[in-house]
Design an enzyme around this catalytic site. Structure first.
Site, PDB file in Angstrom:
ATOM      1  N   GLU A 290     -12.126 -37.119   8.824  1.00 43.21           N
ATOM      2  CA  GLU A 290     -11.200 -36.028   8.506  1.00 43.21           C
ATOM      3  C   GLU A 290     -10.313 -35.707   9.713  1.00 43.21           C
ATOM      4  OE1 GLU A 290     -11.522 -31.426   6.766  1.00 43.21           O
ATOM      5  OE2 GLU A 290     -13.325 -32.516   7.371  1.00 43.21           O
TER       6      GLU A 290
ATOM      7  N   LYS B 293      -6.775 -32.340   0.421  1.00 39.43           N
ATOM      8  CA  LYS B 293      -8.058 -31.644   0.288  1.00 39.43           C
ATOM      9  C   LYS B 293      -7.927 -30.458  -0.658  1.00 39.43           C
ATOM     10  CE  LYS B 293     -11.780 -29.852   3.287  1.00 39.43           C
ATOM     11  NZ  LYS B 293     -12.159 -29.636   4.705  1.00 39.43           N
TER      12      LYS B 293
ATOM     13  N   TYR C  74     -15.503 -19.949   5.986  1.00 40.24           N
ATOM     14  CA  TYR C  74     -16.732 -19.221   6.294  1.00 40.24           C
ATOM     15  C   TYR C  74     -17.308 -19.799   7.578  1.00 40.24           C
ATOM     16  CZ  TYR C  74     -18.722 -23.455   4.269  1.00 40.24           C
ATOM     17  OH  TYR C  74     -19.008 -24.770   3.995  1.00 40.24           O
TER      18      TYR C  74
ATOM     19  N   CYS D 288     -14.551 -33.846   2.907  1.00 38.08           N
ATOM     20  CA  CYS D 288     -15.559 -32.883   3.357  1.00 38.08           C
ATOM     21  C   CYS D 288     -15.942 -31.861   2.289  1.00 38.08           C
ATOM     22  CB  CYS D 288     -15.088 -32.207   4.644  1.00 38.08           C
ATOM     23  SG  CYS D 288     -16.470 -31.596   5.667  1.00 38.08           S
TER      24      CYS D 288
ATOM     25  N   SER E  39     -17.956 -32.659   9.780  1.00 41.38           N
ATOM     26  CA  SER E  39     -19.086 -31.756   9.533  1.00 41.38           C
ATOM     27  C   SER E  39     -19.874 -31.539  10.811  1.00 41.38           C
ATOM     28  CB  SER E  39     -19.996 -32.359   8.452  1.00 41.38           C
ATOM     29  OG  SER E  39     -21.119 -31.531   8.210  1.00 41.38           O
TER      30      SER E  39
ATOM     31  N   GLY F 102     -26.446 -22.544  39.360  1.00 40.03           N
ATOM     32  CA  GLY F 102     -27.439 -21.840  40.140  1.00 40.03           C
ATOM     33  C   GLY F 102     -28.828 -22.205  39.656  1.00 40.03           C
ATOM     34  N   LEU F 103     -29.661 -22.693  40.550  1.00 42.81           N
ATOM     35  CA  LEU F 103     -31.029 -23.101  40.213  1.00 42.81           C
ATOM     36  C   LEU F 103     -31.983 -22.066  40.783  1.00 42.81           C
ATOM     37  CD1 LEU F 103     -32.645 -25.412  38.865  1.00 42.81           C
ATOM     38  CD2 LEU F 103     -32.801 -26.478  41.119  1.00 42.81           C
TER      39      LEU F 103
ATOM     40  N   GLY G 151     -36.469 -20.719  37.734  1.00 42.41           N
ATOM     41  CA  GLY G 151     -36.921 -20.295  36.412  1.00 42.41           C
ATOM     42  C   GLY G 151     -36.676 -21.358  35.358  1.00 42.41           C
TER      43      GLY G 151
END
Length: 545
Positions: A46, A113, A119, A149, A176, A292-293, A296
């Site tokens: 598409e 189409k 939506y 589609c 999709s 940034g490490l 955590g």
């Protein structure tokens, strides 16, 4: 193979707006389909020429001219083969989402189409006018119908009209996007449609990342009995072919092909995020990333994703300890950086935070300590990371997860700063699942990072549970709100404390202003913050019901 119809499915990763580059890749694919596959027909996705979704680029005055030039080039490349290709059709004052059939240098037919989705992440009625006619053309004497589609998802009418006009096979070209379990849903619907229509369906989809969306491919063929006979690999560019025996009355029989196995949930999500990061960084022209490490789990997972997407040489990790940063966090960050072989820097922020607080002393005189001082730490880190991003040309990856983004457990202009947020649509629960999945392949995240209780480490002995319910409580409540649109009372009826539910929904409502300013991130769920979450910042909607 005079009694066989061969169709190539071109599952490509194209670039929105780059019509010349897309055209070059399409022409190369046509050559491969003709010379390597000896195909009679090659089917593209598409809106192939402009990329999907093109959004307001469709209104740009130059787009129609570029598309027209591309069509002329593709016509020249169509000798000895038929081509079905999606494109934006400009007709007088209207735009259609169309598919063109080109063969031997001529345009044989055009399909517009008929069902325009409006939506979730789709907004096609903003751009396109609605088509109303079927298109059936023949390849090697076999009548083929085309749909685009949503035409086959919303109803069976468009495909049924093609069958009434003699179609023995439906070609469904798609754009999709991925979400969890989407391929299973597609194939179940295709099976139902093929049984109702009494003809096979060739489903063709695209791959690649586009801003918040990731497309997973999964192109396939379903026979008239609803059986999957062929499936392309998920997320990977591929050109595969499907064979159909031509039998009496121009009917066809779909022949079995290679069926790539479906991925499980963790594989699907992890591969989706890795693909999205790779495309977002490379398509936007960045040579690498910085992040940034903290030691955590969130930043540990993002670092691993970045390395898998871009390679270790393209990733730089920065650990920025302060007074409340534990020695375990520093050790774990260093250990993971070594494990993944990425460039690692340790930049303490003590003096920077101290200077910021001193500047604010007179303004804050007489006021008690609160979250303001915690946020100063996060914002000092954001300043350093953005400076490194600016100086090195590396994109800054944000490490926040969906649970934190929902309730505002993040600092605006601090840890929310960045160019892309890989796990923005991953709940904290899912973050742990993905970390364990990735470690099952090879060790990438220190086990202590996965095992220990999460903490922002912005004050002494801080734990996430000080401010939030346990994530095994928080995450299902958030899903009930975001995915199911349930009220406080409806969620509480599932066994959750009514006051806790109300408080959480209040946090979601109050923090929309933060999310509206947050970085984009890949969408993997039915409803992610971004394109398909439209929540008012200013609202008097109450929490009690």
């Amino acid at each position: 193979m005079s009694n066989c119809l061969r169709i190539s499915l071109a599952q490509l990763n194209l670039m929105v707006g780059d019509v010349p580059a897309n055209t070059a890749k399409i022409i190369s694919t046509i050559e491969r389909a003709r010379l390597d596959h000896h195909s009679d027909l090659v089917v593209f996705q598409e809106l192939s020429l402009c990329g999907y979704p093109p959004e307001d680029l469709l209104f740009h005055s130059g787009m129609s001219n570029r598309v027209a030039d591309a069509i002329n080039k593709i016509k020249q490349a169509s000798s000895g083969i038929a081509i079905v290709i999606g494109y934006p059709e400009y007709s007088e004052d209207k735009i259609y989402n169309s598919a063109m059939w080109i063969e031997d240098g001529e345009i044989k037919g055009n399909y517009r189409k008929r069902c325009l989705p409006n939506y979730g992440v789709f907004d096609e009625r903003r751009y396109f006018s609605i088509g109303n006619e079927a298109l059936v053309l023949t390849a090697k004497g076999v009548p083929l119908g085309i749909t685009i589609c949503e035409d086959i998802w919303e109803s069976i009418d468009a495909a049924q009209d093609a069958v009434r006009n003699g179609a023995k096979l439906i070609l469904s070209i798609n754009g999709s996007p991925f979400q969890l379990n989407k391929q299973k849903e597609r194939e179940e619907l295709l099976a139902s449609r093929s049984l109702d229509l009494g003809v096979p369906i060739l489903y063709q989809n695209m791959v690649g990342g586009q801003d918040e969306l990731i497309f997973d491919g999964g192109s396939c063929v379903v026979n008239q009995s609803g059986e999957i006979l062929l499936r392309a690999p998920a997320f990977d560019e591929s050109i595969i072919f499907a064979d159909f025996n031509i039998i009496k009355d121009s009917s066809i029989q779909a022949l079995p092909g290679e069926i790539t196995p479906l991925l499980n949930a963790s594989q699907n999500i992890y591969k989706a995020i890795v693909s999205a990061v790779r495309d977002y960084v490379t398509k936007n022209g960045f040579e690498g990333v910085v992040l940034g490490l903290s030691g955590g789990i969130d930043s540990a997972l993002v670092l691993t994703i970045a390395v898998d997407a871009l390679g270790a040489d393209a990733v730089k990790a920065i650990m920025m300890p302060y007074l409340y940063t534990s020695e375990n966090s520093i050790q774990d960050a260093q250990m993971q950086a070594n494990l993944l072989n990425v460039e690692f820097s340790l930049l303490p922020i003590d003096e920077m935070v101290k200077a910021s607080n001193q500047i604010l002393n007179d303004v804050f005189d007489g006021l008690p300590l609160d979250k303001t001082e915690e946020n100063i730490q996060a914002r000092c880190r954001g300043i350093l990371l953005m400076a490194i991003s600016n100086k090195t040309g590396r994109m800054l990856l944000t490490t926040g997860n969906k649970s934190e983004m929902a309730v505002g457990y993040a600092t605006l202009y601090g840890d929310m700063a960045g160019g892309f947020a890989p796990i923005k649509d991953c709940s904290k629960t899912l973050v742990y699942e993905l970390a364990r999945y990735r470690n099952s392949i090879s060790e990438a995240i220190p086990q202590r990072v996965i095992d220990r209780e999460p903490s922002a480490e912005l004050r002494p002995n801080q734990k996430d549970s000080d401010s939030l319910p346990p994530y095994e409580v928080l995450d299902p409540i958030l899903d009930a709100l975001m995915i199911e649109d349930l009220s406080v009372d409806e969620i509480a009826s599932r066994g959750f404390d009514h006051n806790v539910v109300g408080a959480i929904l209040d946090m979601v409502r109050r923090n929309e202003y933060k999310r509206r300013q947050s970085t984009p991130g890949v969408r993997i769920s039915d409803r992610a913050f971004g394109r398909d979450w439209r929540y008012p910042i200013t609202s008097g909607y109450g929490r009690s019901k």
